[in-house]
Every structure is written in C-alpha cells, then in structure tokens.
Design a protein around this motif. Structure first.
Motif, PDB file in Angstrom:
ATOM      1  N   THR A 135       0.809  -1.145   0.196  1.00  0.00           N
ATOM      2  CA  THR A 135       0.027   0.056  -0.147  1.00  0.00           C
ATOM      3  C   THR A 135       0.942   1.379   0.032  1.00  0.00           C
ATOM      4  OG1 THR A 135      -0.216  -0.098   2.461  1.00  0.00           O
ATOM      5  CG2 THR A 135      -2.010  -1.244   1.287  1.00  0.00           C
ATOM      6  N   LEU A 136       1.955   1.259   0.219  1.00  0.00           N
ATOM      7  CA  LEU A 136       2.953   2.286   0.475  1.00  0.00           C
ATOM      8  C   LEU A 136       4.321   1.911  -0.200  1.00  0.00           C
ATOM      9  CD1 LEU A 136       3.530   5.495   0.644  1.00  0.00           C
ATOM     10  CD2 LEU A 136       4.203   4.713   3.350  1.00  0.00           C
ATOM     11  N   ASP A 137       4.547   1.665  -1.427  1.00  0.00           N
ATOM     12  CA  ASP A 137       6.011   1.250  -2.098  1.00  0.00           C
ATOM     13  C   ASP A 137       6.715   2.319  -2.181  1.00  0.00           C
ATOM     14  OD1 ASP A 137       5.422   2.451  -4.501  1.00  0.00           O
ATOM     15  OD2 ASP A 137       4.534   0.588  -5.139  1.00  0.00           O
ATOM     16  N   TYR A 138       8.155   1.875  -2.643  1.00  0.00           N
ATOM     17  CA  TYR A 138       9.119   3.276  -2.482  1.00  0.00           C
ATOM     18  C   TYR A 138       8.767   4.268  -3.596  1.00  0.00           C
ATOM     19  CZ  TYR A 138      11.545   0.328   0.909  1.00  0.00           C
ATOM     20  OH  TYR A 138      11.714  -0.127   1.955  1.00  0.00           O
ATOM     21  N   GLY A 139       8.332   3.575  -4.743  1.00  0.00           N
ATOM     22  CA  GLY A 139       8.102   4.588  -6.026  1.00  0.00           C
ATOM     23  C   GLY A 139       6.874   5.547  -5.550  1.00  0.00           C
ATOM     24  N   ILE A 157      13.908   9.377   5.044  1.00  0.00           N
ATOM     25  CA  ILE A 157      13.480   8.210   5.272  1.00  0.00           C
ATOM     26  C   ILE A 157      14.373   7.251   5.797  1.00  0.00           C
ATOM     27  CG2 ILE A 157      11.701   8.688   3.431  1.00  0.00           C
ATOM     28  CD1 ILE A 157      13.525   6.824   1.815  1.00  0.00           C
ATOM     29  N   ILE A 158      13.911   6.216   6.545  1.00  0.00           N
ATOM     30  CA  ILE A 158      14.778   5.271   7.235  1.00  0.00           C
ATOM     31  C   ILE A 158      14.138   3.958   6.458  1.00  0.00           C
ATOM     32  CG2 ILE A 158      13.363   4.785   9.028  1.00  0.00           C
ATOM     33  CD1 ILE A 158      16.122   4.193  10.623  1.00  0.00           C
ATOM     34  N   ILE A 159      15.211   3.017   6.000  1.00  0.00           N
ATOM     35  CA  ILE A 159      14.857   1.975   5.085  1.00  0.00           C
ATOM     36  C   ILE A 159      15.764   0.787   5.445  1.00  0.00           C
ATOM     37  CG2 ILE A 159      13.980   3.343   3.138  1.00  0.00           C
ATOM     38  CD1 ILE A 159      16.608   2.619   1.686  1.00  0.00           C
ATOM     39  N   PRO A 160      15.440  -0.442   5.010  1.00  0.00           N
ATOM     40  CA  PRO A 160      16.382  -1.573   5.314  1.00  0.00           C
ATOM     41  C   PRO A 160      17.608  -1.598   4.263  1.00  0.00           C
ATOM     42  CG  PRO A 160      14.440  -2.143   4.176  1.00  0.00           C
ATOM     43  CD  PRO A 160      14.230  -0.812   4.531  1.00  0.00           C
ATOM     44  N   GLN A 165      19.660  -0.031  -3.299  1.00  0.00           N
ATOM     45  CA  GLN A 165      19.946   0.287  -4.582  1.00  0.00           C
ATOM     46  C   GLN A 165      18.368   0.614  -5.229  1.00  0.00           C
ATOM     47  OE1 GLN A 165      22.748   0.828  -5.934  1.00  0.00           O
ATOM     48  NE2 GLN A 165      23.550   0.290  -4.068  1.00  0.00           N
ATOM     49  N   VAL A 166      17.399   0.000  -4.794  1.00  0.00           N
ATOM     50  CA  VAL A 166      15.864   0.335  -5.245  1.00  0.00           C
ATOM     51  C   VAL A 166      15.761   1.780  -5.006  1.00  0.00           C
ATOM     52  CG1 VAL A 166      13.646  -0.106  -4.953  1.00  0.00           C
ATOM     53  CG2 VAL A 166      15.190  -1.960  -5.042  1.00  0.00           C
ATOM     54  N   LEU A 170      14.896   4.683  -7.710  1.00  0.00           N
ATOM     55  CA  LEU A 170      13.859   5.626  -8.094  1.00  0.00           C
ATOM     56  C   LEU A 170      14.074   7.060  -7.499  1.00  0.00           C
ATOM     57  CD1 LEU A 170      11.411   2.757  -6.031  1.00  0.00           C
ATOM     58  CD2 LEU A 170      11.173   3.807  -8.286  1.00  0.00           C
ATOM     59  N   ALA A 171      14.752   7.281  -6.340  1.00  0.00           N
ATOM     60  CA  ALA A 171      15.094   8.721  -6.337  1.00  0.00           C
ATOM     61  C   ALA A 171      15.595   9.578  -7.433  1.00  0.00           C
ATOM     62  CB  ALA A 171      16.143   8.841  -4.989  1.00  0.00           C
ATOM     63  N   GLY A 172      16.685   9.015  -8.496  1.00  0.00           N
ATOM     64  CA  GLY A 172      17.007   9.413  -9.550  1.00  0.00           C
ATOM     65  C   GLY A 172      15.920   9.629 -10.373  1.00  0.00           C
ATOM     66  N   SER A 173      14.970   8.699 -10.698  1.00  0.00           N
ATOM     67  CA  SER A 173      13.901   8.816 -11.422  1.00  0.00           C
ATOM     68  C   SER A 173      13.067   9.973 -11.230  1.00  0.00           C
ATOM     69  CB  SER A 173      12.983   7.667 -11.382  1.00  0.00           C
ATOM     70  OG  SER A 173      13.994   6.651 -11.907  1.00  0.00           O
ATOM     71  N   TYR A 174      12.781  10.366 -10.016  1.00  0.00           N
ATOM     72  CA  TYR A 174      12.045  11.626  -9.384  1.00  0.00           C
ATOM     73  C   TYR A 174      12.816  12.815  -9.143  1.00  0.00           C
ATOM     74  CZ  TYR A 174       8.624   7.968  -9.811  1.00  0.00           C
ATOM     75  OH  TYR A 174       7.613   6.988 -10.115  1.00  0.00           O
ATOM     76  N   LYS A 175      14.128  12.646  -9.566  1.00  0.00           N
ATOM     77  CA  LYS A 175      14.692  14.219  -9.591  1.00  0.00           C
ATOM     78  C   LYS A 175      15.394  14.351  -8.247  1.00  0.00           C
ATOM     79  CE  LYS A 175      13.853  14.377 -13.749  1.00  0.00           C
ATOM     80  NZ  LYS A 175      14.793  13.814 -14.989  1.00  0.00           N
TER      81      LYS A 175
END
Length: 209
Positions: A135-139, A157-160, A165-166, A170-175
């Motif tokens: 319901t809330l993916d990184y993308g 954000i804090i992530i595993p 790399q994911v 995605l961060a690059g994709s959204y500038k």
C-alpha cells in the motif's frame, strides 16, 4: 505481554492498538531528521504518531500533518497527540497517502515506510499493511513526495539496507539528489541493517556517515 505505552521525557506514546509498536527505526528517524527551517512537515505512515511528536518537540515552529491509512493506528495517534504538549500543531489524517490531497506543500517529508518487499506475509492483515510495501511502496512515496515538497524541501526516510539500490534508482527517476546517507549498524562487525536517506530536489554534495 508488551507494555501498552512507551514513555519519553516530555510525552507518552500509547501503541496497544497499533499493528506496529514503537521501535528503534521510528525513534532514530524522529531524532535524526533535519528540522531546520521546516515550517510545514508531512509524516507519511505515521503509525502511533511517534515521529510527528518528536518533530514537534524538536521544532517549536513546525506545523505537522500526519497521514496514516490504518483506522485504529490513526485513532491512537490522534489520542497520543491530544495528550501531548503539541496538540495544536499536529493534525492526523486517516487516509491513503496515494489519494491524500493537502492544500499546501511541505518543507520536510518524513517516513518510516513499510519495509518488506517480497517476504512471506503473516495472517494479520493490519500488520501486513504496516510492514509490507503493497500500500506504500518506495516508488509511490518518492513520486508523491517530489510533488508535495517546496523547491528547497527535503525527504528523510529510514529503510532496510537491502533496499538501498532500489531507493537510489527511484530517487534519481524523480529528480531527487542524495544529500546525506547514514548507515546504521546494530552490532560491531555485523553488516549494516538500516539506512537513513536525506533527499532533496536541489543538488549538494553527499555526506556519508
């Protein structure tokens, strides 16, 4: 039986009705996120309201919107806020972040998002919502954050560690530009377990800890 509440110096967080309890990840995010010059803050996947309360404590000027999809968790977050010294500065919204339509942009967006992408799920649907990225993916998080931030705003954000790399892709994709990266080790000599990403839409040199 676990304790139904967690006591901090200036506030108490009750978590007996939340699928995800107060944990280290949320405490770290609330303590480390950069609140300087953050007049308007958005907490995505607020859970108990812990991170929102930490930010309110650290930043006396901040107005905070807390978004939580689970009804019980949102109700408990609202109760935790109401019992705190900062009830006038935090608003809890029970809704899906995908359809959340605020009337403002934000200087800071924070999230301790669901962290399991492909793992087997447990029978508890509410716990799955809190822990899995369905319901809330990184993308979704990065896409919506890029449109809800002010020009000089940032996303913390804090992530595993295995999602590094994911999230970078995605961060690059959204500038987004990676401004700071903190690697969290739970034990000496063991691999990194968590990452704290500080992302902004303006480019500056990365600082890695």
């Amino acid at each position: 039986m676990s304790n139904p509440s967690f006591r901090f110096k200036q506030f108490t967080v009750w978590h007996d009705r939340c699928a995800m309890k107060v944990g280290t990840d949320g405490v770290l995010l609330g303590a480390w996120c950069d609140v300087r010059d953050a007049a308007r803050v958005l907490d995505v996947g607020a859970g108990t309201g812990l991170v929102s309360l930490q930010i309110a404590q650290r930043s006396p000027q901040a107005l905070i919107a807390s978004v939580e999809i689970d009804t019980d968790a949102a109700d408990q977050a609202e109760e935790n806020v109401r019992r705190s010294p900062w009830a006038g500065r935090i608003t809890v919204f029970c809704c899906d972040f995908a359809t959340f339509m605020p009337d403002t942009t934000f200087d800071l967006i924070v999230s301790n998002p669901p962290y399991f992408m492909d793992n087997l799920k447990c029978p508890d649907g509410r716990r799955n919502t809190a822990r899995h990225t369905d319901t809330l993916d990184y993308g979704l998080l990065l896409r919506r954050a890029s449109s809800l931030l002010t020009a000089c705003g940032h996303l913390d954000i804090i992530i595993p560690a295995e999602a590094e790399q994911v999230v970078r892709r995605l961060a690059g994709s959204y500038k987004f530009h990676l401004r700071r990266l903190t690697r969290i080790y739970t034990k000496p000599g063991k691999p990194c377990r968590r990452l704290h990403f500080y992302l902004s839409l303006t480019e500056k040199h990365i600082v890695e800890h």
